[in-house]
Motif scaffolding. Structure first.
Motif, short mmCIF file in Angstrom:
data_model
loop_
_atom_site.label_atom_id
_atom_site.label_comp_id
_atom_site.label_asym_id
_atom_site.label_seq_id
_atom_site.Cartn_x
_atom_site.Cartn_y
_atom_site.Cartn_z
N ALA A 34 7.86 -50.13 28.45
CA ALA A 34 7.65 -49.68 27.07
C ALA A 34 7.46 -50.87 26.13
CB ALA A 34 8.83 -48.83 26.60
N LYS A 64 5.42 -41.86 23.69
CA LYS A 64 5.51 -42.10 25.13
C LYS A 64 6.31 -43.38 25.41
CE LYS A 64 3.84 -40.32 28.54
NZ LYS A 64 4.48 -39.29 29.38
N GLU A 65 6.06 -44.44 24.60
CA GLU A 65 6.84 -45.67 24.77
C GLU A 65 8.32 -45.40 24.50
OE1 GLU A 65 3.25 -48.76 23.46
OE2 GLU A 65 4.76 -48.17 21.99
N LEU A 124 0.43 -46.83 31.93
CA LEU A 124 0.75 -46.54 30.53
C LEU A 124 -0.26 -47.18 29.58
CD1 LEU A 124 2.70 -45.26 28.47
CD2 LEU A 124 3.99 -47.40 28.53
N MET A 146 3.51 -48.96 36.62
CA MET A 146 3.78 -48.16 35.42
C MET A 146 3.07 -48.75 34.20
SD MET A 146 7.72 -46.79 35.48
CE MET A 146 8.49 -48.37 35.79
N LYS A 155 11.56 -48.98 33.11
CA LYS A 155 10.82 -48.18 32.13
C LYS A 155 10.95 -48.77 30.72
CE LYS A 155 9.98 -43.68 34.05
NZ LYS A 155 10.05 -42.24 33.80
N ARG A 156 12.11 -49.27 30.35
CA ARG A 156 12.27 -49.89 29.02
C ARG A 156 11.41 -51.16 28.93
NH1 ARG A 156 17.87 -50.07 28.39
NH2 ARG A 156 17.54 -47.83 28.25
N ASP A 178 9.87 -42.57 24.94
CA ASP A 178 10.38 -41.83 26.10
C ASP A 178 10.70 -42.77 27.25
OD1 ASP A 178 10.00 -39.52 24.60
OD2 ASP A 178 8.20 -38.89 25.69
N TYR A 179 9.81 -43.71 27.51
CA TYR A 179 10.06 -44.71 28.57
C TYR A 179 11.29 -45.54 28.21
CZ TYR A 179 5.87 -44.48 31.57
OH TYR A 179 4.91 -44.10 32.47
N CYS A 180 11.36 -45.96 26.97
CA CYS A 180 12.45 -46.83 26.50
C CYS A 180 13.81 -46.15 26.66
CB CYS A 180 12.18 -47.20 25.04
SG CYS A 180 13.25 -48.47 24.36
N ALA A 212 14.54 -43.68 28.76
CA ALA A 212 14.67 -42.98 30.05
C ALA A 212 16.01 -43.23 30.74
CB ALA A 212 13.53 -43.36 30.98
#
Length: 153
Positions: free
Chosen positions: A90, A144-145, A17, A13, A86-87, A147-149, A151
């Motif tokens: 990010a 986008k970061e 990213l 990921m 994901k966080r 959104d990942y953070c 998630a």
């Protein structure tokens, strides 16, 4: 030990990213914000880069993977709470872009460490400037970061 082990989901990921936002340029180019040094190459590498440097795609990918591990280690040292993948990714992307010191001193990490995760993730959006100028690409990256953070909230 960092969760950014080669072959891990987080590593894949992070490469996607960061690589996607940094873009690949095999020949050194001047910093887009300052129009001069530091020189940048591959996926945003600046360390030791000089005008005229050129690298293969394989060399660039290896540089990115090594750099991401370095930034992951920095995040591991300053984030004091558990992070879902994901966080974590990010925050690594954020640190890759503004530096580990900047990320670790940011409101993003401060709020996440204080248990205010949603506010920390939202504060990523404030970091969309380079040399005082709002860059649309940085705005998209921060969204986008974020959104990942967020998630796993």
């Amino acid at each position: 030990m960092s969760k950014l082990r080669k072959g891990s989901t987080a590593a894949a990921m992070a490469v996607a990213l960061v690589g996607g936002f940094e873009g690949l340029r095999q020949t050194a180019y001047p910093d887009p914000a300052t129009k001069g040094p530091p020189w940048t190459v591959c996926y945003g590498e600046t360390s030791g880069v000089k005008r005229g440097d050129q690298y293969s795609v394989a060399e660039c990918k290896a540089m990115l993977e090594g750099s991401l591990q370095t930034y992951a280690t920095g995040i591991d040292q300053c984030v004091k709470v558990p992070l879902p993948d994901k966080r974590y990714v990010a925050l690594i992307s954020f640190a890759y872009n503004i530096g580990v010191k900047g990320a670790c001193k940011s409101s993003v990490v401060g709020l996440i460490n204080a248990g205010q995760t949603k506010a920390g993730c939202e504060s990523l959006l404030k970091y969309n400037r380079a040399a005082g100028v709002v860059f649309p690409g940085l705005t998209r990256r921060r969204q986008k970061e974020r959104d990942y953070c967020e998630a796993d909230l």
